[in-house]
Design a protein around this motif. Structure first.
Motif, PDB file in Angstrom:
ATOM      1  N   THR A  23      92.637  60.525  79.796  1.00 36.50           N
ATOM      2  CA  THR A  23      92.271  60.687  81.205  1.00 36.50           C
ATOM      3  C   THR A  23      92.764  59.490  82.018  1.00 36.50           C
ATOM      4  OG1 THR A  23      90.170  59.499  81.019  1.00 36.50           O
ATOM      5  CG2 THR A  23      90.142  61.855  80.459  1.00 36.50           C
ATOM      6  N   PHE A  40      81.466  54.771  77.591  1.00 38.98           N
ATOM      7  CA  PHE A  40      81.775  56.142  77.995  1.00 38.98           C
ATOM      8  C   PHE A  40      82.869  56.677  77.076  1.00 38.98           C
ATOM      9  CE2 PHE A  40      80.419  54.374  82.230  1.00 38.98           C
ATOM     10  CZ  PHE A  40      79.238  55.113  82.300  1.00 38.98           C
ATOM     11  N   SER A  96     100.321  49.373  79.618  1.00 42.71           N
ATOM     12  CA  SER A  96     100.115  50.745  80.073  1.00 42.71           C
ATOM     13  C   SER A  96     100.780  50.981  81.433  1.00 42.71           C
ATOM     14  CB  SER A  96      98.609  50.970  80.165  1.00 42.71           C
ATOM     15  OG  SER A  96      98.345  52.289  80.495  1.00 42.71           O
ATOM     16  N   GLU A  97     101.293  52.186  81.608  1.00 39.84           N
ATOM     17  CA  GLU A  97     102.057  52.492  82.816  1.00 39.84           C
ATOM     18  C   GLU A  97     101.171  52.670  84.050  1.00 39.84           C
ATOM     19  OE1 GLU A  97     102.289  53.986  79.906  1.00 39.84           O
ATOM     20  OE2 GLU A  97     104.366  53.851  79.252  1.00 39.84           O
ATOM     21  N   GLY A 152      88.999  59.610  74.606  1.00 40.12           N
ATOM     22  CA  GLY A 152      88.813  59.069  73.255  1.00 40.12           C
ATOM     23  C   GLY A 152      90.089  58.554  72.607  1.00 40.12           C
ATOM     24  N   GLN A 153      91.211  58.577  73.340  1.00 38.70           N
ATOM     25  CA  GLN A 153      92.506  58.254  72.720  1.00 38.70           C
ATOM     26  C   GLN A 153      92.704  56.754  72.494  1.00 38.70           C
ATOM     27  OE1 GLN A 153      94.557  60.847  71.561  1.00 38.70           O
ATOM     28  NE2 GLN A 153      92.554  61.718  72.024  1.00 38.70           N
ATOM     29  N   LEU A 211      89.561  54.688  72.709  1.00 36.44           N
ATOM     30  CA  LEU A 211      88.243  54.292  72.192  1.00 36.44           C
ATOM     31  C   LEU A 211      88.091  54.631  70.703  1.00 36.44           C
ATOM     32  CD1 LEU A 211      85.442  53.182  72.708  1.00 36.44           C
ATOM     33  CD2 LEU A 211      84.723  55.442  73.517  1.00 36.44           C
TER      34      LEU A 211
END
Ligand code: FAD
Length: 292
Positions: A112, A30, A124-125, A34-35, A37
């Motif tokens: 997202t 999906f 990651s937070e 895109g940040q 991927l």
């Protein structure tokens, strides 16, 4: 760098996206913000045969808050929308406090919440926050739907419970109890970088100001969010004092097993985890007294 060739399909509905994923399984990915991927594809660390663009699926977007029911956040809701939402800031200040620490505005404009949780970067937070807030994740395939607690969703670095034909479609957050306070803190090399150590702390007080619930979840110190709430549970049933918080910090330091990196040794991470635990619990307790 350029990605390996791939087929691009803009999904026209959730059913369309899920049908494509069921057809192609692991060969398809999906495309949300895109940040994460696109960089991995550009470095050819990921070489999906098909990209299923889910950005046009309106039903996957939006923040639905109610005073009586759990809050629901659609998977393709952008970070920026969450950051700017006054109701999120009021009900879940932990999220609003952490968002400015996540990357840069340009990345938050596209990134997202569903893409972030599905990517499952250990530093990651939002994965840690979803565990601290006891989120439930709605996971759908073309034929089935199931709900998974955030605490059970993350299985390792960049690894989740998602099956090859499934999509994370919604994040559900239970309504916080009255007299709940929270705090998110992190140490990063530069503003916007991933956390060297991050912490999400939540404290809930009862009528007599004694702690009735306390949660502590780290990011950046393991392969996935590290839930140290067992250490925080030392506070339950008592008035939260500085000494009690120090005892929790010492216990939390023992519960983590940081791996160290080019930016920080494991010893440094452990030390910082203790310092952040003390600061975050102190702030969360103070805010709980003020009903934040
Ligand atoms: C310079 C830079 C700095 C960054 N700093 C931080 C940071 O400090 N903290 C942080 O947390 N993140 C950071 N990020 C990552 C950023 O937050 C990404 O946006 C996020 O991790 C992925 O969200 P996305 O929507 O862009 O997902 P994408 O990149 O589109 O997708 C990521 C992965 O999830 C899958 N996926 C996407 N949506 C779904 C879904 N709904 N269901 C199932 N699978 C799905 C994709 O197929 C892909 O495998 C940074 C990124 C960059 C480029």
């Amino acid at each position: 760098m350029k990605p390996a060739p791939f087929r691009y399909v803009a999904a026209t509905s959730l059913a369309h996206a899920l049908a494509l994923k069921s057809e192609y399984g692991d060969e398809a990915k999906f495309l949300a913000g895109g940040q994460s991927l696109m960089p991995t594809m550009n470095f050819r660390l990921a070489r999906p045969m098909v990209l299923i663009d889910i950005n046009g699926i309106d039903e996957l977007s939006g923040i639905h808050l109610s005073e009586t029911a759990p809050t629901r956040i659609g998977a393709i809701t952008r970070y920026r929308a969450l950051e700017r939402d006054a109701a999120i800031a009021k009900t879940f200040p932990l999220i609003s406090e952490a968002l400015p620490e996540i990357a840069h505005p340009q990345i938050r404009n596209r990134g997202t919440i569903g893409g972030n949780l599905s990517h499952a970067d250990p530093a990651s937070e939002m994965p840690a926050i979803s565990v601290a807030l006891r989120a439930r994740l709605r996971i759908q395939s073309a034929t089935q739907e199931r709900w998974v607690a955030a605490a059970d969703f993350f299985l390792g670095s960049l690894t989740t419970d998602l099956q090859p034909d499934e999509m994370l479609t919604e994040i559900e957050l239970p309504q916080p109890k009255p007299r709940t306070g929270s705090c998110f803190l992190e140490i990063a090399r530069r503003r916007g970088d991933f956390a060297i150590v991050g912490i999400a702390a939540v404290v809930t007080l009862g009528d007599s100001a004694q702690c009735i619930d306390a949660r502590l979840v780290f990011c950046g110190v393991g392969e996935m969010p590290v839930d140290a709430s067992e250490a925080a549970s030392l506070l339950i049933g008592q008035t939260v004092t500085d000494d009690a918080i120090c005892a929790v910090a010492a216990s939390a330091q023992q519960m983590i097993d940081p791996g160290g990196s080019v930016h920080a040794t494991a010893d440094y991470q452990r030390h910082i985890a203790g310092v952040l635990t003390e600061r975050a619990l102190t702030a969360a307790n103070r805010r709980a007294h003020h009903g934040q």
